[in-house]
Design a protein around this motif. Structure first.
Motif, PDB file in Angstrom:
ATOM      1  N   LEU A   1       1.130  -1.206   0.176  1.00 21.54           N
ATOM      2  CA  LEU A   1      -0.011  -0.009  -0.002  1.00 21.54           C
ATOM      3  C   LEU A   1       0.906   1.212   0.005  1.00 21.54           C
ATOM      4  O   LEU A   1       1.659   1.354   0.886  1.00 21.54           O
ATOM      5  N   THR A   2       0.497   2.155  -0.992  1.00 18.35           N
ATOM      6  CA  THR A   2       1.440   3.411  -0.960  1.00 18.35           C
ATOM      7  C   THR A   2       0.399   4.502  -1.245  1.00 18.35           C
ATOM      8  O   THR A   2      -0.428   4.533  -1.834  1.00 18.35           O
ATOM      9  N   ILE A   3       0.388   5.255  -0.040  1.00 19.55           N
ATOM     10  CA  ILE A   3      -0.340   6.589  -0.231  1.00 19.55           C
ATOM     11  C   ILE A   3       0.614   7.770  -0.344  1.00 19.55           C
ATOM     12  O   ILE A   3       1.706   8.016   0.283  1.00 19.55           O
ATOM     13  N   LYS A   4       0.169   8.770  -1.237  1.00 20.97           N
ATOM     14  CA  LYS A   4       1.165   9.738  -1.574  1.00 20.97           C
ATOM     15  C   LYS A   4       0.243  11.140  -1.313  1.00 20.97           C
ATOM     16  O   LYS A   4      -0.718  11.148  -2.141  1.00 20.97           O
ATOM     17  N   ASP A   5       0.746  12.098  -0.900  1.00 24.30           N
ATOM     18  CA  ASP A   5       0.027  13.333  -0.598  1.00 24.30           C
ATOM     19  C   ASP A   5      -1.322  13.202  -0.514  1.00 24.30           C
ATOM     20  O   ASP A   5      -2.204  13.793  -1.216  1.00 24.30           O
ATOM     21  N   LEU A   6      -2.006  12.379   0.272  1.00 21.40           N
ATOM     22  CA  LEU A   6      -3.412  12.273   0.440  1.00 21.40           C
ATOM     23  C   LEU A   6      -4.210  13.358   1.093  1.00 21.40           C
ATOM     24  O   LEU A   6      -3.914  13.695   2.248  1.00 21.40           O
ATOM     25  N   HIS A   7      -5.105  14.100   0.470  1.00 24.49           N
ATOM     26  CA  HIS A   7      -5.786  14.971   1.063  1.00 24.49           C
ATOM     27  C   HIS A   7      -7.455  14.528   0.879  1.00 24.49           C
ATOM     28  O   HIS A   7      -7.621  14.122  -0.250  1.00 24.49           O
ATOM     29  N   ALA A   8      -8.083  14.560   1.928  1.00 23.30           N
ATOM     30  CA  ALA A   8      -9.585  13.872   2.030  1.00 23.30           C
ATOM     31  C   ALA A   8     -10.261  14.898   2.814  1.00 23.30           C
ATOM     32  O   ALA A   8      -9.802  15.513   3.916  1.00 23.30           O
ATOM     33  N   SER A   9     -11.693  14.995   2.474  1.00 24.69           N
ATOM     34  CA  SER A   9     -12.481  15.915   3.227  1.00 24.69           C
ATOM     35  C   SER A   9     -14.023  15.258   3.372  1.00 24.69           C
ATOM     36  O   SER A   9     -14.355  14.351   2.847  1.00 24.69           O
ATOM     37  N   ILE A  10     -14.655  15.743   4.512  1.00 22.77           N
ATOM     38  CA  ILE A  10     -16.029  15.377   4.629  1.00 22.77           C
ATOM     39  C   ILE A  10     -16.930  16.374   4.649  1.00 22.77           C
ATOM     40  O   ILE A  10     -16.496  17.543   5.359  1.00 22.77           O
ATOM     41  N   ASN A  11     -17.919  16.718   3.905  1.00 24.36           N
ATOM     42  CA  ASN A  11     -18.884  17.868   4.124  1.00 24.36           C
ATOM     43  C   ASN A  11     -18.086  19.274   3.751  1.00 24.36           C
ATOM     44  O   ASN A  11     -18.164  20.054   4.392  1.00 24.36           O
ATOM     45  N   GLY A  12     -17.315  19.204   2.814  1.00 21.10           N
ATOM     46  CA  GLY A  12     -16.183  20.219   2.630  1.00 21.10           C
ATOM     47  C   GLY A  12     -15.004  20.440   3.376  1.00 21.10           C
ATOM     48  O   GLY A  12     -14.587  21.419   3.333  1.00 21.10           O
ATOM     49  N   LYS A  13     -15.226  19.829   4.487  1.00 20.61           N
ATOM     50  CA  LYS A  13     -14.169  20.100   5.734  1.00 20.61           C
ATOM     51  C   LYS A  13     -12.811  19.290   5.295  1.00 20.61           C
ATOM     52  O   LYS A  13     -13.042  17.964   5.558  1.00 20.61           O
ATOM     53  N   GLU A  14     -11.720  19.634   5.274  1.00 15.17           N
ATOM     54  CA  GLU A  14     -10.487  19.033   5.127  1.00 15.17           C
ATOM     55  C   GLU A  14      -9.989  18.165   6.152  1.00 15.17           C
ATOM     56  O   GLU A  14     -10.041  19.029   7.326  1.00 15.17           O
ATOM     57  N   ILE A  15      -9.933  16.877   6.274  1.00 14.10           N
ATOM     58  CA  ILE A  15      -9.379  16.329   7.442  1.00 14.10           C
ATOM     59  C   ILE A  15      -7.892  15.632   7.266  1.00 14.10           C
ATOM     60  O   ILE A  15      -7.237  15.741   8.043  1.00 14.10           O
ATOM     61  N   LEU A  16      -7.704  14.965   6.127  1.00 19.26           N
ATOM     62  CA  LEU A  16      -6.407  14.886   5.838  1.00 19.26           C
ATOM     63  C   LEU A  16      -5.729  15.625   4.887  1.00 19.26           C
ATOM     64  O   LEU A  16      -6.369  15.931   3.949  1.00 19.26           O
ATOM     65  N   LYS A  17      -4.569  16.016   5.325  1.00 19.25           N
ATOM     66  CA  LYS A  17      -3.856  17.008   4.803  1.00 19.25           C
ATOM     67  C   LYS A  17      -2.508  16.935   4.134  1.00 19.25           C
ATOM     68  O   LYS A  17      -1.563  17.457   4.444  1.00 19.25           O
ATOM     69  N   GLY A  18      -2.374  15.997   3.343  1.00 13.62           N
ATOM     70  CA  GLY A  18      -1.120  15.421   2.812  1.00 13.62           C
ATOM     71  C   GLY A  18      -0.446  14.384   3.466  1.00 13.62           C
ATOM     72  O   GLY A  18       0.567  14.596   4.058  1.00 13.62           O
ATOM     73  N   LEU A  19      -1.077  13.284   3.454  1.00 13.05           N
ATOM     74  CA  LEU A  19      -0.829  12.148   4.312  1.00 13.05           C
ATOM     75  C   LEU A  19       0.135  11.097   3.325  1.00 13.05           C
ATOM     76  O   LEU A  19      -0.462  10.992   2.047  1.00 13.05           O
ATOM     77  N   ASN A  20       1.251  10.721   3.853  1.00  3.60           N
ATOM     78  CA  ASN A  20       2.076   9.686   2.940  1.00  3.60           C
ATOM     79  C   ASN A  20       2.290   8.618   3.893  1.00  3.60           C
ATOM     80  O   ASN A  20       2.448   8.803   5.350  1.00  3.60           O
ATOM     81  N   LEU A  21       2.204   7.495   3.138  1.00  3.85           N
ATOM     82  CA  LEU A  21       2.408   6.271   3.803  1.00  3.85           C
ATOM     83  C   LEU A  21       2.920   5.004   3.242  1.00  3.85           C
ATOM     84  O   LEU A  21       2.269   4.965   1.761  1.00  3.85           O
ATOM     85  N   GLN A  22       3.589   4.255   3.620  1.00  4.31           N
ATOM     86  CA  GLN A  22       4.214   3.137   2.777  1.00  4.31           C
ATOM     87  C   GLN A  22       4.017   1.811   3.568  1.00  4.31           C
ATOM     88  O   GLN A  22       4.548   1.837   4.707  1.00  4.31           O
ATOM     89  N   VAL A  23       3.241   0.792   3.239  1.00  2.00           N
ATOM     90  CA  VAL A  23       3.251  -0.298   4.028  1.00  2.00           C
ATOM     91  C   VAL A  23       3.643  -1.605   2.809  1.00  2.00           C
ATOM     92  O   VAL A  23       2.960  -1.679   1.817  1.00  2.00           O
ATOM     93  N   ASN A  24       4.352  -2.178   3.602  1.00  2.00           N
ATOM     94  CA  ASN A  24       4.853  -3.475   2.742  1.00  2.00           C
ATOM     95  C   ASN A  24       4.334  -4.820   3.249  1.00  2.00           C
ATOM     96  O   ASN A  24       3.969  -4.784   4.405  1.00  2.00           O
ATOM     97  N   ALA A  25       4.228  -5.716   2.429  1.00  2.00           N
ATOM     98  CA  ALA A  25       3.747  -7.079   2.709  1.00  2.00           C
ATOM     99  C   ALA A  25       4.446  -7.514   4.099  1.00  2.00           C
ATOM    100  O   ALA A  25       5.728  -7.321   4.152  1.00  2.00           O
TER     101      ALA A  25
END
Lengths: 491, 441, 253
Positions: free
Chosen positions: C2-26
């Motif tokens: 799993l690779t997550i790069k610069d993840l931004h996510a929001s709910i009802n227009g409100k930003e919750i995740l603001k640039g999340l990076n994560l690398q998970v290996n088997a």
């Protein structure tokens, strides 16, 4: 516990089957190519006499029909239901149609192979060797009964299970005694119409002390074009008798609407019990609301004797219009009435259905569970009456009416009427209306279940309380129907 | 019906004479409607148990001229609701009496006679009067509009908060049977707040008036109105009311109607939730015995998204009393996120009382939470027994339970003084000590 | 995996995740910790495609393929499993029916034939023992009337049935007593395979006593502000989050 689980899986098995079916259209929409004997279109005294003559009826029955016809002329079609029905031209309908067979219908043992094939196709085998075990069937096509199975085996126990026409000839006293005793021809517009022109149906008589060893079932099939079906069912259970009766119905897919106006009367004496289950799957019309059956049915039972019981269970998925209120008159002390219903409407279907529980005797009890499911552009109404008469000491009623909405263009309505005239009664009614839950859908999705299938699961779960009341074979059928009827309703 | 048509024709001039032209200007249309519809047919879906034509078939007298002030109502009718600090008005046989001793009102507020309001503020009057009641062709509302000569108006301009409760005491009756038509118009502009209490009485236990009353309420954006009604009238009195309420966005309204005694009461409520997040609470309660009849008809229209409504009606019936409740909730196709709850609970105390209940939901939107519930039954035997086993006499235990049964309706009242007063009155009523309205009159 | 790069996510227009990076290996177990409102549950919801959340920027790839456009059921069948913090109740739908539908959907996706009733039953019986789930529970409706602990065990039971490659445990420890916690953790450990990965989202150290993480991340204000080994979890336990959050505010300014 393990056995329980396995049993559950078996029915789950079929539940999964239906998901393959979801992509299919109405599965019973074919037409049997068979010569049909029609009478002229329209309704007048001559037609009523002609139907009676065709059936070689005694004078008293013709009188009954004529009285009903004359009364019908004074009535207008009721408009109180939450239904939008285009006006019906009653002169444009054929009131009698019978599949032409080489033999007359009086010899049911030799059925036209084409008809046997038709019922085979519907999953209703009538051949001796293939007959369903544990279930006797009366198969009715258009205006006549094609065949009744297991008749002889049942007769050994004194049980009469035959077509209505046969009963008129073979058991005139019983028919005369009970016909119209629960639903008078003066009851309503459609009851009067049916009483004038009814063609065939089933007659069931369970004598004193007999528990009917198998489920009795009638399968109604409309085949002919431009005809109406007007069947009449009469069930009598004497003291301590028991019977479970099932009813199923289908019709071909046609662009024009067809009329179905039936009457069911049930008489239950002391300590007897009748369980009446219906899976109604008349052709509902297409996605644009074209065609479909207009289903106007008067079903009523009377618990005449003490401690008697009538239980109605219905799964209503078909018909363009449904107008139907299976009712119980609880006249005997300690008698019990039950009504369990699932009504599904999709596309442009309209249903106005519910029950009436009339408490007359002391300590009478009734229970109503109604689950409405609306999708597409359909309108789904529950309408019910609970009346506690003055002498009905300690009467109890509990009603639960839930509506589930699957689209924002459909309607779900609840119209209960409660009339309490005895202070010792307790009457309770609860109703809720809600949308299918996004959380539940998402939870299913996360486990890999696609939305359409998840809806089927959730809806079947929602209706389970009612489906559980159906005999096993019917429950499976009903589960399938629920999912199929809701095909394309989400998204 | 014909008698009223004839009466209007022959007495029109007399009716018009004492009224403002603006008020008279509605009669012609009302006359047409009434001639067309007559009184609401009975039985019909909306009038299953109230036959208006039969109730009004007698030869009633009309009060065509305002009464002289023969008694000082302030002396004759003392209100014992303490701590109310009310702005007091009296409406006698349909006419609002002049009152001089009320404290000055905030700037722009009008609290007084309908007839005076129509004269002084014809433009406001024409903007609001009969706009709700005349929306549908209802024979009863048309009848009222046809004959009404006075009534009460409360107008509260934008953002004005009327701290004091308005207490309107209605007194009807007289020596002969009279027909009284009165009208109440409440206009709260945006952000305005007010509380209105109507105490309705007959002049004595023997009078048998028939009263028609049409109430129209406009609650502007964010406006708050509490509207309480307390009915304590003689056993032969008839009262037919039509309440028409329209609520704009984010407005809040509490309507609470309590019938302690009367002959025949029919209350119609039609509430339109026409602005987002409007909220309405419609409560009611009736204690009916002897041959009393109480019939409530409610229709709440959720016209736009995000509105809330909750309804609670409780009846306690005894002797040969008849109760009827018909409650409709209609959720329009785009009124998503509606919450609507309705409850009707009834206690039957005798062999010969009768209860009809007809709660209805008509829902055309999908994202809704709606429910209704209805129960009709008796006092809980187990609770009664439990109390008796603790030494409480059966009668007293029953009284306590009945009292408890009414409590959630009473708790819905936000005037402490009225709440306390009601508790006392209800207890007296249950004990059979409330022969006439001892508290208010 | 799993690779997550610069993840931004929001709910009802409100930003919750603001640039999340994560690398998970088997084969790895990652713990994501952080104070309330830092975005932990949002991350799990976004990973399984909850439609209430909107990904506004960044990308997520799972086994080298993009994930963001996938429907929730596709993600499930591709091997992502979420143990919900608040499992929903589905009245009338039996656990048996529910799981059988899910398992066969997964099989369909892999081109396998559906399990027969007998095979399915056998599988259920095996997996039930993993979390010591009461046999009666699977005959009831999905989560209906289950206690808090039963619901969480039921989640792990489902995980055992679906054999995911990436399991996300969202606050699986919340509301569990110590025995239930042990059972759940044992279940998770029992299901661990070299080719699989687990993300444990938790507020407290205590679950990590049972499920040993390889990597510990601190999520704060929509970003991962610190990453370390198992010792980081212990440090958080003793020092709380304040020192970290201060640090991150400083570095932001």
């Amino acid at each position: 516990m393990q056995i329980e689980t396995e049993k559950q899986i078996m029915s789950d098995e079929t539940n999964n089957l239906l998901n393959e079916l979801t992509n299919k259209d109405y599965a019973y929409g074919f037409v049997t190519d068979i010569k049909t004997d029609f009478i002229p279109k329209g309704l007048n005294e001559e037609i009523v006499r002609l139907i009676s003559a065709k059936k070689d009826e005694p004078e008293w029955l013709l009188d009954f029909r004529l009285k009903a016809y004359r009364y019908w002329l004074t009535l207008r079609m009721p408009e109180w239901a939450h239904l939008d029905i285009p006006s019906i031209n009653y002169q444009d309908i054929i009131y009698y149609a019978s599949p032409k067979t080489k033999e007359t219908s009086r010899h049911p043992d030799e059925v036209d192979p084409e008809l046997l094939k038709t019922f085979d196709k519907l999953g209703i085998p009538l051949h001796e060797q293939k007959m369903l075990s544990g279930m006797a069937i009366d198969a009715v096509m258009d205006s006549v009964s094609v065949k009744t199975t297991y008749k002889e085996n049942l007769a050994e126990k004194g049980i009469i299970f035959c077509s209505f026409s046969e009963a008129v000839h073979d058991h005139p006293d019983l028919v005369k005694k009970y016909l119209g005793s629960v639903v008078s021809y003066r009851d309503n517009f459609f009851a009067a119409l049916n009483s004038a022109v009814f063609s065939d149906g089933s007659f069931v008589f369970i004598p004193k002390g007999v528990r009917c060893p198998m489920d009795l079932s009638t399968y109604f099939r409309i085949n002919a074009r431009n005809t109406g079906q007007f069947e009449r069912t009469l069930i009598v259970a004497e003291e301590d008798a028991y019977v479970s009766y099932l009813e199923g119905c289908t019709a071909p897919m046609r662009d024009e609407n067809q009329l179905h106006a039936a009457i069911v009367e049930i008489v239950v004496l002391d300590r007897a019990e009748v369980k009446y289950s219906t899976v109604q799957n008349w052709y509902p019309g297409d996605k644009n609301g074209k065609g479909g059956i207009y289903n106007f049915v008067t079903k009523r039972g009377i618990c005449k004797g003490e401690s008697s019981k009538i239980s109605w269970t219905q799964v209503e998925t078909g018909s363009a219009v449904t107008w139907k209120y299976p009712s119980c008159i609880l006249a005997g002390d300690n008698s019990i009435g039950e009504f369990y219903s699932v009504a599904v409407t999709n596309h442009f279907q309209q249903a106005d259905t519910g029950t009436k529980m009339i408490h007359i005797g002391k300590n009478t009890r009734s229970r109503i569970v109604s689950k409405g499911i609306s999708a597409g552009k359909s309108q789904n109404s529950y309408r019910g009456l609970v009346r506690i008469n003055k002498g009905a000491e300690n009467a109890r009623n509990h009603s639960q009416c839930d509506s589930l909405l699957l689209s924002n263009t459909c309607g779900a309505h609840t119209f209960p009427y409660m009339d309490v005239q005895n202070e010792t009664a307790i009457v309770e009614h609860e109703a809720t209306t809600s949308k299918i839950s996004e959380d539940q859908l998402f939870y299913c999705n996360q486990r890999g279940i696609p939305t359409e299938e998840a809806v089927g699961l959730i809806v079947n779960g929602y209706a389970k309380e009612v489906l559980n009341k159906l005999p096993m074979e019917f429950a499976v059928e009903a589960q399938k129907l629920l999912s199929v009827s809701l095909e394309g309703s989400v998204g | 019906m014909q008698q009223y048509i004839d009466f209007f024709r022959t007495h029109r001039q007399q009716i018009d004479e004492s009224c403002a032209p603006a008020l008279n200007s509605f009669r012609e249309k009302a006359f047409d409607v009434f001639r067309k519809t007559g009184f609401p047919p009975c039985p019909s879906e909306d009038y299953l148990h109230t036959d208006v034509a039969a109730l009004l078939k007698d030869d009633f007298g009309f009060f065509l001229n305002p009464p002289g002030r023969t008694v000082d109502p302030h002396k004759a009718f003392r209100c014992n609701v303490v701590n109310l600090n009310a702005i007091k008005h009296f409406i006698v046989n349909g006419y609002l009496l002049e009152t001089k001793d009320n404290a000055p009102l905030p700037q722009g507020v009008f609290s007084g006679s309908l007839h005076v309001f129509a004269r002084q503020h014809p433009e406001l009057f024409l903007k609001y009067y009969n706009r709700l009641a005349g929306q549908e062709e209802d024979g009863l509302a048309a009848f009222n509009t046809l004959f009404v000569q006075d009534g009460y108006v409360l107008y509260v301009p934008e953002h004005v908060i009327l701290e004091n409760t308005v207490q309107l005491t209605g007194i009807s009756g007289g020596s002969s049977r009279s027909l009284i038509n009165r009208r109440i118009l409440v206009i709260l502009e945006a952000g305005a707040q007010a509380k209105l209490l109507l105490c309705d009485h007959t002049s004595d236990e023997k009078s048998a008036p028939a009263v028609t009353q049409v109430v129209e309420v406009y609650a502007g954006e964010n406006a708050h109105l509490d509207f309480y009604e307390l009915e304590e009238s003689a056993p032969e009195a008839v009262r037919l009311t039509g309440n028409y309420i329209r609520q704009a966005a984010a407005s809040r309204m509490i309507t609470n109607s309590i019938t302690l005694s009367n002959g025949f009461t029919r209350n119609n409520y039609r509430i339109d939730l026409a602005g987002r997040q409007a909220e309405t609470r419609l409560y009611g309660m009736a204690i009916a015995d002897a041959r009393q009849k109480i019939d409530t008809f409610t229709r709440i229209n959720h016209l736009v998204p995000e509105c809330r409504s909750s309804e609670l009606f409780k009846y306690i019936l005894d002797d040969e009393a008849t109760g009827a409740f018909c409650g409709k909730i209609i959720v329009s196709p785009d009124a998503q996120r509606t919450e609507a709850y309705q409850n009707n609970r009834n206690l039957l105390g005798s062999r010969n009382c009768r209860m009809y209940s007809k709660p209805q939901l008509e829902i055309y939107a999908d994202d809704v939470k709606c429910s209704h519930g209805m129960t009709t039954g008796q006092l809980d035997e187990a609770a009664l027994f439990y109390m008796r086993s603790r030494g409480i006499p059966a009668d007293e235990a029953a009284l306590l339970l009945k009292f408890a049964f009414t409590s959630d309706v009473i708790q819905g009242i936000r005037l402490e003084g009225l709440r306390d007063r009601l508790k006392l009155l209800i207890e007296k009523r249950f004990r059979g000590e409330l022969i006439k309205c001892q508290g208010c009159i | 995996m799993l690779t997550i790069k610069d993840l931004h996510a929001s709910i009802n227009g409100k930003e919750i995740l603001k640039g999340l990076n994560l690398q998970v290996n088997a084969g790895e177990v990652h713990a994501i910790m952080g104070p309330n409102g830092s975005g932990k549950s949002t991350l799990s919801a976004v990973l399984v495609g909850n439609p209430a959340f909107e990904v506004t920027r960044g990308e997520i790839t799972f086994k080298g393929e993009p994930l963001t456009e996938c429907s929730p059921e596709e993600r499930s069948c591709r091997g992502i499993f979420l143990s919900f913090q608040y499992p929903v109740e589905i009245p009338g739908v039996s656990m048996v029916n529910f799981m059988r539908t899910a398992v066969n959907e997964h099989r369909k996706r892999k081109g396998e034939t559906p399990l027969t009733a007998g095979e399915f039953l056998k599988m259920m019986r095996e997996k039930q023992s993993v979390v010591e789930l009461d046999k009666n529970l699977v005959n009831r409706s999905v989560n209906e009337g289950f206690s808090g602990g039963e619901k969480k065990r039921n989640e792990i039971f489902q995980m055992a049935m679906l054999e995911p490659e990436l399991a996300i445990l969202d606050e699986t420890d919340s509301g569990l007593d110590i025995d239930a916690l042990r059972i759940v953790a044992n279940g998770v450990n029992h299901l661990k395979r070299p080719g699989n990965a687990t993300i444990v989202i938790t507020h407290y150290q205590r679950l990590l006593d049972y499920i040993r993480p390889d990597v510990v991340h601190v999520l704060y204000n929509g970003r991962i502000v610190k990453t370390g080994g198992p010792e980081l979890a212990l440090e958080l336990e003793s020092k709380g989050y304040d020192w970290l959050t201060k640090e991150s505010t400083c570095s932001n300014t």
